[in-house]
Every structure is written in structure tokens, then in C-alpha cells.
Enzyme design. Structure first.
Site, PDB file in Angstrom:
ATOM      1  N   TYR A 237      75.028  -1.667 -33.274  1.00  0.00           N
ATOM      2  CA  TYR A 237      75.709  -1.395 -31.996  1.00  0.00           C
ATOM      3  C   TYR A 237      76.418  -2.654 -31.485  1.00  0.00           C
ATOM      4  CZ  TYR A 237      75.944  -1.771 -26.939  1.00  0.00           C
ATOM      5  OH  TYR A 237      76.354  -2.067 -25.675  1.00  0.00           O
TER       6      TYR A 237
ATOM      7  N   THR B 115      79.381  -6.113 -24.077  1.00  0.00           N
ATOM      8  CA  THR B 115      78.001  -6.512 -23.796  1.00  0.00           C
ATOM      9  C   THR B 115      77.813  -8.018 -23.961  1.00  0.00           C
ATOM     10  OG1 THR B 115      75.782  -6.473 -24.761  1.00  0.00           O
ATOM     11  CG2 THR B 115      77.526  -5.652 -26.148  1.00  0.00           C
TER      12      THR B 115
ATOM     13  N   LYS C 140      80.624  -3.876 -30.873  1.00  0.00           N
ATOM     14  CA  LYS C 140      81.208  -4.504 -29.679  1.00  0.00           C
ATOM     15  C   LYS C 140      81.897  -5.817 -30.044  1.00  0.00           C
ATOM     16  CE  LYS C 140      79.850  -1.526 -26.574  1.00  0.00           C
ATOM     17  NZ  LYS C 140      80.665  -0.880 -25.563  1.00  0.00           N
TER      18      LYS C 140
END
Ligand SMILES: NC(=O)c1ccc[n+]([C@@H]2O[C@H](COP(=O)([O-])OP(=O)(O)OC[C@H]3O[C@@H](n4cnc5c(N)ncnc54)[C@H](O)[C@@H]3O)[C@@H](O)[C@H]2O)c1
Length: 385
Positions: A189, A146, A193
Site C-alpha cells: 500500500y 501518507t 503511494k
């Protein structure tokens, strides 16, 4: 025929990607444990669009395309030996890895959601990498990361694609180097990543694995050329406060005349990409792998950058819906600037779909069409941090 495993191939990005690759002539095998569908039960929400069970989706795809996609149910990160056996038996050329818990608000709901996100995402990534090494196969791993790993402040410069050139002063002379862009995650989250990036760097350096990490922007839109071919192939559309992403939430809110929920001042800038372009980028990444001795290839997979309040205004102007400024549930700067490079995918041939091309057709053809399925009580973001 080149064989691709699509891990997380029942999800929002994974399903249209599996169809896109199948249509492009790849042999596709989906691996998914349906954890995303189970989370809908936990949160008492449903996709705005009526998605079919995976077996039914695959049956209809066979009917309309004449192409077969197989699927295997494995919880990656928990069933290592089944994953390894799958690699050894199928010998895929590429693995596309979508199989992670991908909602920032969900990851911040409670300590058990934090732990679930870390355990699921990091174990999944590490197990895939370890299984590729143990299989002794030359498999190219394409991972969906991301843009959020960079954080959203840029010190006035364009965010490069993964690596930052630095100069350090030492005893009167300058030493130059290139380092991973310093991660600055804004949720558990995003933190997983950022950790994934270190796993990739290590396995690339130590075991020579070929890895592409796609730093993807927020995906908007629902349908692709393939998912449009039959209503039973429709993609999922999340609009709830945990899994709904900002632009798709605005589209759905406009469709039901629900004031667009802008968090704080709406001064946050974010990067975006349409779902069709996301599928195309993944194909480009598969077809342009790093060479055997290359470092991890990092691409910024986004096509446009917009400020949230500007997006809300754009949609409000086109649809006559009001805007509601609500308290920001997230810990983030009220305003940020964001500039980022996306040269590599453009050089590979990506021709971006822009917001102005598709915005209104998304409201009409998807959000309005299924608006009777919307549960308005699920719209507010209740996860606060
Ligand atoms: N949707 C976006 O806007 C967006 C933006 C940037 C990056 N991404 C990344 O793309 C990837 C896919 O996102 P999405 O929106 O399709 O999410 P999604 O939740 O719709 O899909 C993920 C799929 O993976 C499966 N899965 C999760 N953990 C698994 C495990 N351990 N074993 C097997 N299957 C597992 C889920 O059941 C689900 O079908 C994620 O890694 C996400 O971080 C998404």
C-alpha cells in the site's frame, strides 16, 4: 459556486470531507464505486458505527443543511471514458482524490491483495491525471498521500515537506539540489503511494498540471461538526485488524475493556491527525493551490507525533484498561524516532485539535455507544509480513 469532485467520497475521510466542503459553500459531487463496502463483506466485518447507504446519507444531508450533493458510481482506473466525460461535463475547479485501497495489512494479505492494491491505486491515479490532461481543463488535483512514504527512520533530522535539500561532492566541489525525499515504503500500500508521487512529478513537469499531495498522518476520531448533525450522517469507524488504525483501535478496545493490543515493544513513533483537522486541511489545500508553473506542492498533513506504547499508556491510565504486548505482525524496526515539519498548513491557519482535547469524548460518545456492534474475533491483526 466552486465545484469539487470528491473521489472516494463514501469512505472514512472522503465522507466527512464532502460534507465539510458542502457546508463551506462548495458544490460537491461524490464519485465512489463502493469497493470499501464490498471489502467489509469479504472480510466479514462492519464499521463499529452504523453507516447508512450513500443515497440515504445524501438525503439526510439535504434535509439538515438544505444543500445538495450529487453522486456518481465510477470505478476510477477501470472506466476511463466515464471519468473523462464527467470532467468535461462538470468542469470541476478541484478534484480531491481519496479513491485508493488504503490498508497496509490488507495489501499484504496475499498475492491477489498485493495485485489488487497496485492495480487499483496506480490505475486510478494515472487515469485521473490523464483525464485532466485530455479534458484540457485547468483542474487542481489534491491527493491524499501518507507520511508512510518517507519510511519511519529520520537519521535524527526533521522530515521536510516532500523535498530534501542535498549536496553532492563532485571533483572537489559541492553541487546543491532539491530532490523528492527518498521513499522508503513499508508495505505494498505505501509503495503505491510512493509511486503516485512519481506520477505527480511527471504530469506536473510534462503537462503543467497543478497538484497538491498531502502526506497525511494516521487519522483518528470519527465525527465532525457535520457528521454529528444527524445519526444518519455518522462516519465509519474501522476497528478490525486490517482497516482499523492504531488509535481508533485503542479507543474501541478501551470502551469494551479489551487489553490494548500493542505490537512488539510499541516503540514505533507515528504521526497523527484528527478527522476534523483532516477535513479543514483539505479545504486549506483547495484554497491555496500551487501556481500554474509551480512544482508539486507537498504538505505534511499531521498535527502530533506519538510513540505507540505511550499512546497505549495514556489511554490505559485514563480508562483503567490493561495493555497486551503482542507479536508484531509487520516487518518494521522495533523502535524508531520520527520528527517531521508541518509548517505550511499551520501557516495557512490550521489550529490543531490535540489528543488531550478529544480522547475521552471519543471513547464515550462513539466507541462505548456502539460497543455492542463490536465482533471481538475481528480485533487481532492476522495479516503478517
Ligand atoms: N485513514 C487514514 O488514517 C489515512 C491516513 C493517511 C492517508 N489516508 C489516505 O486517505 C485516502 C482515504 O482513506 P480512507 O481512510 O477514507 O479510506 P476508505 O477506504 O475508507 O475510503 C476510500 C474510498 O474510496 C473508494 N474507492 C477506492 N478505490 C476506488 C476506485 N478505484 N474507484 C472509485 N472509488 C474507489 C472506496 O469505496 C472508499 O469509499 C486514502 O487514499 C488513504 O491512503 C488515510
Amino acid at each position: 459556486m466552486r465545484k469539487v469532485l470528491v473521489l472516494g467520497g463514501d469512505g472514512f475521510c472522503g465522507w466527512p470531507t464532502a460534507l465539510h466542503l458542502s457546508d463551506a459553500g462548495y458544490e460537491v459531487i461524490i464519485v465512489d464505486d463502493f469497493s470499501r463496502r464490498k471489502t467489509d463483506i469479504e472480510l466479514e466485518v462492519e464499521s463499529l458505527t452504523p453507516i447508512q447507504p450513500l443515497g440515504e446519507r445524501l438525503r439526510v444531508w439535504r434535509e439538515v443543511s438544505g444543500k445538495n450533493i450529487r453522486h456518481v458510481v465510477i470505478t476510477i482506473g477501470k472506466e476511463y471514458h466515464r471519468l473523462l466525460e464527467l470532467l468535461v461535463t462538470e468542469k470541476p475547479h478541484t478534484i480531491v482524490h481519496f479513491a485508493e485501497q488504503r490498508s497496509a495489512p490488507y495489501s499484504m494479505k496475499s498475492s491477489s491483495h498485493r495485485r489488487l492494491t497496485v492495480n487499483n491505486n496506480l490505475s486510478a491515479t494515472n487515469d485521473i491525471l490523464a483525464a485532466i490532461v485530455e479534458s484540457k481543463l485547468d483542474i487542481h488535483l489534491v491527493h491524499l498521500g501518507t507520511m508512510g512514504v518517507y519510511g519511519y527512520g529520520t537519521a535524527g533530522m526533521k522530515i521536510p515537506e516532500g523535498y530534501l535539500k542535498v549536496q553532492v561532492e563532485e571533483e572537489g566541489r559541492f553541487v546543491s539540489s532539491e530532490i523528492l525525499y527518498p521513499p522508503n515504503p513499508g508495505s505494498i500500500y505505501h509503495m503505491t503511494k510512493a509511486q503516485d508521487q512519481l506520477l505527480f512529478a511527471f504530469y506536473n513537469k510534462n503537462d503543467g498540471l497543478r497538484i497538491t499531495d498531502l502526506h497525511q498522518g494516521i487519522v483518528w476520531g470519527t465525527q465532525t461538526h457535520q457528521t454529528r448533525r444527524d445519526e444518519y450522517l455518522i462516519n465509519r469507524f474501522d476497528y478490525d485488524g486490517d482497516y482499523g488504525t492504531v488509535l481508533n483501535r485503542f479507543l474501541m478496545q478501551a470502551a469494551i475493556n479489551y487489553p490494548l493490543t500493542v505490537h512488539g515493544t510499541g516503540g514505533q513513533k507515528r504521526a497523527f491527525i484528527h478527522i476534523q483537522d483532516s477535513c479543514r486541511c483539505i479545504q486549506l489545500a483547495i484554497e491555496n493551490p500551487p501556481e500554474k508553473d509551480d512544482r508539486v506542492k507537498i504538505l505534511n498533513q499531521m498535527t502530533e507525533i506519538h510513540r505507540v506504547r505511550d499512546l497505549a499508556k495514556l489511554i490505559a491510565d485514563k480508562t483503567d484498561v490493561a495493555i497486551a504486548y503482542v507479536d508484531n505482525p509487520r516487518k518494521e524496526s522495533p523502535e524508531n524516532d520520527l520528527l517531521a515539519v508541518n509548517d505550511q498548513l499551520l501557516e495557512m491557519g490550521l489550529q490543531p485539535i490535540t489528543l488531550s482535547d478529544k480522547l475521552l469524548s471519543e471513547v464515550e460518545q462513539v466507541a462505548k455507544k456502539y460497543s455492542s456492534r463490536c465482533d471481538q474475533r475481528k480485533i487481532p491483526c492476522l495479516s503478517k509480513w
